[in-house]
Design an enzyme around this catalytic site. Structure first.
Site, PDB file in Angstrom:
ATOM      1  N   GLY A  94       0.805  -1.229  -0.155  1.00 40.12           N
ATOM      2  CA  GLY A  94       0.072   0.091  -0.009  1.00 40.12           C
ATOM      3  C   GLY A  94       0.852   1.451   0.019  1.00 40.12           C
ATOM      4  N   ASN A 118       3.950  -6.164  -2.791  1.00 43.96           N
ATOM      5  CA  ASN A 118       4.294  -7.705  -2.507  1.00 43.96           C
ATOM      6  C   ASN A 118       3.272  -8.608  -1.808  1.00 43.96           C
ATOM      7  OD1 ASN A 118       4.244  -6.073  -0.193  1.00 43.96           O
ATOM      8  ND2 ASN A 118       5.476  -7.397   1.127  1.00 43.96           N
ATOM      9  N   GLU A 119       2.050  -8.040  -2.372  1.00 44.37           N
ATOM     10  CA  GLU A 119       0.941  -8.767  -1.657  1.00 44.37           C
ATOM     11  C   GLU A 119       0.800 -10.294  -1.591  1.00 44.37           C
ATOM     12  OE1 GLU A 119       0.610  -6.041  -3.174  1.00 44.37           O
ATOM     13  OE2 GLU A 119      -0.682  -4.606  -2.270  1.00 44.37           O
TER      14      GLU A 119
HETATM   15  C1  LIG Z   1     -10.737 -13.102  -5.463  1.00 42.16           C
HETATM   16  C2  LIG Z   1     -10.281 -12.082  -4.988  1.00 42.16           C
HETATM   17  C3  LIG Z   1     -11.265 -10.836  -5.055  1.00 42.16           C
HETATM   18  C4  LIG Z   1     -11.238  -9.554  -4.246  1.00 42.16           C
HETATM   19  C5  LIG Z   1      -9.881  -9.215  -3.608  1.00 42.16           C
HETATM   20  C6  LIG Z   1     -10.103  -8.048  -3.101  1.00 42.16           C
HETATM   21  C7  LIG Z   1      -9.176  -7.387  -2.366  1.00 42.16           C
HETATM   22  C8  LIG Z   1      -7.906  -7.833  -2.024  1.00 42.16           C
HETATM   23  C9  LIG Z   1      -7.515  -8.215  -0.589  1.00 42.16           C
HETATM   24  C10 LIG Z   1      -6.804  -7.850  -0.090  1.00 42.16           C
HETATM   25  C11 LIG Z   1      -5.625  -6.484  -0.398  1.00 42.16           C
HETATM   26  C12 LIG Z   1      -5.173  -5.984   0.896  1.00 42.16           C
HETATM   27  C13 LIG Z   1      -3.916  -5.345   0.322  1.00 42.16           C
HETATM   28  C14 LIG Z   1      -3.077  -5.104   1.198  1.00 42.16           C
HETATM   29  C15 LIG Z   1      -1.562  -4.250   0.712  1.00 42.16           C
HETATM   30  C16 LIG Z   1      -0.628  -4.214   1.803  1.00 42.16           C
HETATM   31  O1  LIG Z   1      -0.093  -3.145   2.049  1.00 42.16           O
HETATM   32  S1  LIG Z   1      -0.344  -5.371   3.076  1.00 42.16           S
HETATM   33  C17 LIG Z   1       0.879  -4.811   3.978  1.00 42.16           C
HETATM   34  C18 LIG Z   1       2.252  -5.164   3.192  1.00 42.16           C
HETATM   35  N1  LIG Z   1       3.295  -4.825   3.951  1.00 42.16           N
HETATM   36  C19 LIG Z   1       4.255  -5.585   4.469  1.00 42.16           C
HETATM   37  O2  LIG Z   1       4.598  -6.762   3.851  1.00 42.16           O
HETATM   38  C20 LIG Z   1       5.647  -4.996   5.166  1.00 42.16           C
HETATM   39  C21 LIG Z   1       5.564  -5.696   6.207  1.00 42.16           C
HETATM   40  N2  LIG Z   1       6.708  -5.187   7.411  1.00 42.16           N
HETATM   41  C22 LIG Z   1       7.812  -5.449   6.829  1.00 42.16           C
HETATM   42  O3  LIG Z   1       8.361  -6.052   6.132  1.00 42.16           O
HETATM   43  C23 LIG Z   1       8.769  -4.851   8.024  1.00 42.16           C
HETATM   44  O4  LIG Z   1       8.238  -4.376   9.050  1.00 42.16           O
HETATM   45  C24 LIG Z   1       9.625  -3.443   7.301  1.00 42.16           C
HETATM   46  C25 LIG Z   1      10.604  -3.840   6.517  1.00 42.16           C
HETATM   47  C26 LIG Z   1       8.591  -2.441   6.865  1.00 42.16           C
HETATM   48  C27 LIG Z   1      10.335  -2.759   8.629  1.00 42.16           C
HETATM   49  O5  LIG Z   1      11.153  -3.765   8.952  1.00 42.16           O
HETATM   50  P1  LIG Z   1      11.761  -3.471  10.726  1.00 42.16           P
HETATM   51  O6  LIG Z   1      12.394  -1.866  10.873  1.00 42.16           O
HETATM   52  O7  LIG Z   1      12.965  -4.492  11.012  1.00 42.16           O
HETATM   53  O8  LIG Z   1      10.486  -3.319  11.666  1.00 42.16           O
HETATM   54  P2  LIG Z   1       9.758  -4.603  11.999  1.00 42.16           P
HETATM   55  O9  LIG Z   1       9.411  -5.410  11.154  1.00 42.16           O
HETATM   56  O10 LIG Z   1      10.263  -5.000  13.403  1.00 42.16           O
HETATM   57  O11 LIG Z   1       8.465  -3.954  12.372  1.00 42.16           O
HETATM   58  C28 LIG Z   1       8.233  -3.189  13.621  1.00 42.16           C
HETATM   59  C29 LIG Z   1       6.732  -3.282  14.162  1.00 42.16           C
HETATM   60  O12 LIG Z   1       5.687  -2.864  13.268  1.00 42.16           O
HETATM   61  C30 LIG Z   1       4.783  -3.881  12.826  1.00 42.16           C
HETATM   62  N3  LIG Z   1       4.468  -3.843  11.362  1.00 42.16           N
HETATM   63  C31 LIG Z   1       5.386  -3.905  10.398  1.00 42.16           C
HETATM   64  N4  LIG Z   1       4.700  -3.794   9.204  1.00 42.16           N
HETATM   65  C32 LIG Z   1       3.457  -3.622   9.467  1.00 42.16           C
HETATM   66  C33 LIG Z   1       2.111  -3.714   8.932  1.00 42.16           C
HETATM   67  N5  LIG Z   1       2.121  -3.654   7.390  1.00 42.16           N
HETATM   68  N6  LIG Z   1       0.927  -3.328   9.741  1.00 42.16           N
HETATM   69  C34 LIG Z   1       0.970  -3.538  10.742  1.00 42.16           C
HETATM   70  N7  LIG Z   1       2.035  -3.479  11.866  1.00 42.16           N
HETATM   71  C35 LIG Z   1       3.222  -3.822  10.979  1.00 42.16           C
HETATM   72  C36 LIG Z   1       5.898  -5.374  13.114  1.00 42.16           C
HETATM   73  O13 LIG Z   1       4.934  -6.347  13.379  1.00 42.16           O
HETATM   74  C37 LIG Z   1       6.636  -4.586  14.328  1.00 42.16           C
HETATM   75  O14 LIG Z   1       5.501  -4.695  15.663  1.00 42.16           O
HETATM   76  P3  LIG Z   1       5.889  -5.002  17.089  1.00 42.16           P
HETATM   77  O15 LIG Z   1       6.949  -3.875  17.467  1.00 42.16           O
HETATM   78  O16 LIG Z   1       6.793  -6.320  16.891  1.00 42.16           O
HETATM   79  O17 LIG Z   1       4.801  -5.077  17.799  1.00 42.16           O
END
Ligand SMILES: CC/C=C\C/C=C\C/C=C\CC/C=C/CC(=O)SCCNC(=O)CCNC(=O)[C@H](O)C(C)(C)COP(=O)(O)OP(=O)(O)OC[C@H]1O[C@@H](n2cnc3c(N)ncnc32)[C@H](O)[C@@H]1OP(=O)(O)O
Length: 243
Positions: A94, A118-119
Site C-alpha cells: 500500500g 508484495n501482496e
Molecule cells: C478473488 C479476490 C477478490 C477480491 C480481492 C479484494 C481485495 C484484495 C484483498 C486484500 C488486499 C489487501 C492489500 C494489502 C496491501 C498491503 O499494504 S499489505 C501490507 C504489506 N506490508 C508488508 O508486507 C510490510 C511488512 N513489514 C515489513 O516487512 C517490515 O516491518 C519493514 C521492512 C517495513 C520494517 O522492518 P523493521 O524496521 O525491522 O521493523 P519490524 O518488522 O520490526 O516492524 C516494527 C513493528 O511494526 C509492525 N508492522 C510492520 N509492518 C506492519 C504493517 N504493514 N501493519 C501493521 N504492523 C506492521 C511489526 O509487526 C512490528 O510490530 P511489533 O513492534 O513487533 O509489535
C-alpha cells in the site's frame, strides 16, 4: 508532507484519515501547487496497509477501512497538485501504491530500500486498481511478473523497470525532488492538470464505477478463515524476526 506514524508508517485508518485531511487542506489552498511526499520514519517510507486493520476485526470495520484506502488512492492519484515522492526508505504494498500514484518518484540509493507490491507474499492479492496503477507505470509484462512473485525491487532494479524515475544518494533525495519539481511547475497549470486527468481518469473511473462491489469483495476476501490465518502467520513472522 512528511509521513510520521512510527514505527513503520503503516497506513492505519487513523493515519489514512490524517493523510486525507492534509491533502484536502493543501488542495483547497490556492497558495499550494505541489507536494513532496516523504517519510519521517528513519529507513522506512511505508510498510503499507496496516495489517492490524485487516486482522481479527468485523466486516463493518473492514468495509470502513477499505473505503478509506480507496479514497486515499483516488485523491492522490487524481490530485490537481503536482505530487512527487521522495522515497527515503523501504516501501511495501500500500505504501508503494501511494508512491506509484505520484507524478514522479525519486528513490534513495540504499539496497535496503526495496519497493513493490508484495501482496502475494502475504497470501493476499493486489486489488485490480493497485494492479492497474502498476501496469500504467511499468507496463504489463513487468507488472505481471512483479505481482505474481510479490517482488520488492532494490533501487537499481526499480529504476531499470521504471518503478521510479530517479535514484540518488540518500542525502540528496529531497533536493532531487525539489529540483524536479521546478520543471513540473514551469508548465501552465491548467494544461498540466487536464493532461494528468486525461491520462488517469479511465483508471480511476474503473474503481469509481465499482466502488461498492470492490468493498464487498474485499470484505468477503479478507474475512475468509484461510486469509485471516495467512495474515496472522505473516504478522507472527514479522515479530519473530526480532528474536
Ligand atoms: C478473488 C479476490 C477478490 C477480491 C480481492 C479484494 C481485495 C484484495 C484483498 C486484500 C488486499 C489487501 C492489500 C494489502 C496491501 C498491503 O499494504 S499489505 C501490507 C504489506 N506490508 C508488508 O508486507 C510490510 C511488512 N513489514 C515489513 O516487512 C517490515 O516491518 C519493514 C521492512 C517495513 C520494517 O522492518 P523493521 O524496521 O525491522 O521493523 P519490524 O518488522 O520490526 O516492524 C516494527 C513493528 O511494526 C509492525 N508492522 C510492520 N509492518 C506492519 C504493517 N504493514 N501493519 C501493521 N504492523 C506492521 C511489526 O509487526 C512490528 O510490530 P511489533 O513492534 O513487533 O509489535
Amino acid at each position: 508532507m512528511k509521513m510520521r506514524n512510527p514505527p513503520v508508517n503503516s497506513l492505519s485508518l487513523e493515519f489514512l484519515t490524517e493523510l486525507l485531511i492534509s491533502l484536502e487542506k493543501l488542495e483547497s489552498d490556492k497558495a499550494f501547487h505541489a507536494i513532496i511526499l516523504t517519510s519521517d520514519c528513519p529507513g522506512i517510507f511505508s510498510a503499507g496497509l496496516d495489517l492490524m486493520e485487516m486482522c481479527g476485526r468485523d466486516p463493518t470495520h473492514y468495509a470502513e477501512y477499505w473505503k478509506a484506502v480507496q479514497e486515499l488512492w483516488l485523491r492522490f492519484y487524481l490530485s490537481h497538485l503536482v505530487v512527487i515522492s521522495a522515497i527515503n526508505g523501504v516501501n511495501a504494498a500500500g505504501g508503494c501504491l501511494l508512491a506509484l500514484s505520484c507524478d514522479y518518484r525519486v528513490l534513495a540509493d540504499n539496497p535496503k530500500y526495496a519497493m513493490g507490491l508484495n501482496e502475494t507474499l502475504l497470501g493476499i492479492i493486489a486489488p485490480f486498481w493497485f494492479k492497474d496503477t502498476l501496469v500504467n507505470t511499468v507496463g504489463h509484462r513487468t507488472a505481471e511478473r512483479a505481482l505474481q512473485l510479490g517482488l520488492l525491487f532494490p533501487p537499481a532494479e526499480a529504476l531499470q523497470v521504471g518503478m521510479v524515475d530517479k535514484v540518488v544518494p540518500e542525502d540528496q533525495v529531497l533536493s532531487a525532488a525539489r529540483s524536479e519539481l521546478a520543471q513540473w511547475l514551469a508548465i501552465p497549470g491548467h494544461a498540466r492538470q487536464l493532461t494528468k486527468s486525461l491520462m488517469r481518469k479511465p483508471t480511476a473511473d474503473r474503481l469509481l464505477k465499482e466502488r461498492d462491489a470492490d468493498i464487498q469483495n474485499f470484505v468477503r476476501f479478507i474475512s475468509r478463515d484461510a486469509i485471516q490465518k495467512a495474515l496472522r502467520v505473516y504478522l507472527e513472522k514479522l515479530k519473530q524476526k526480532k528474536t
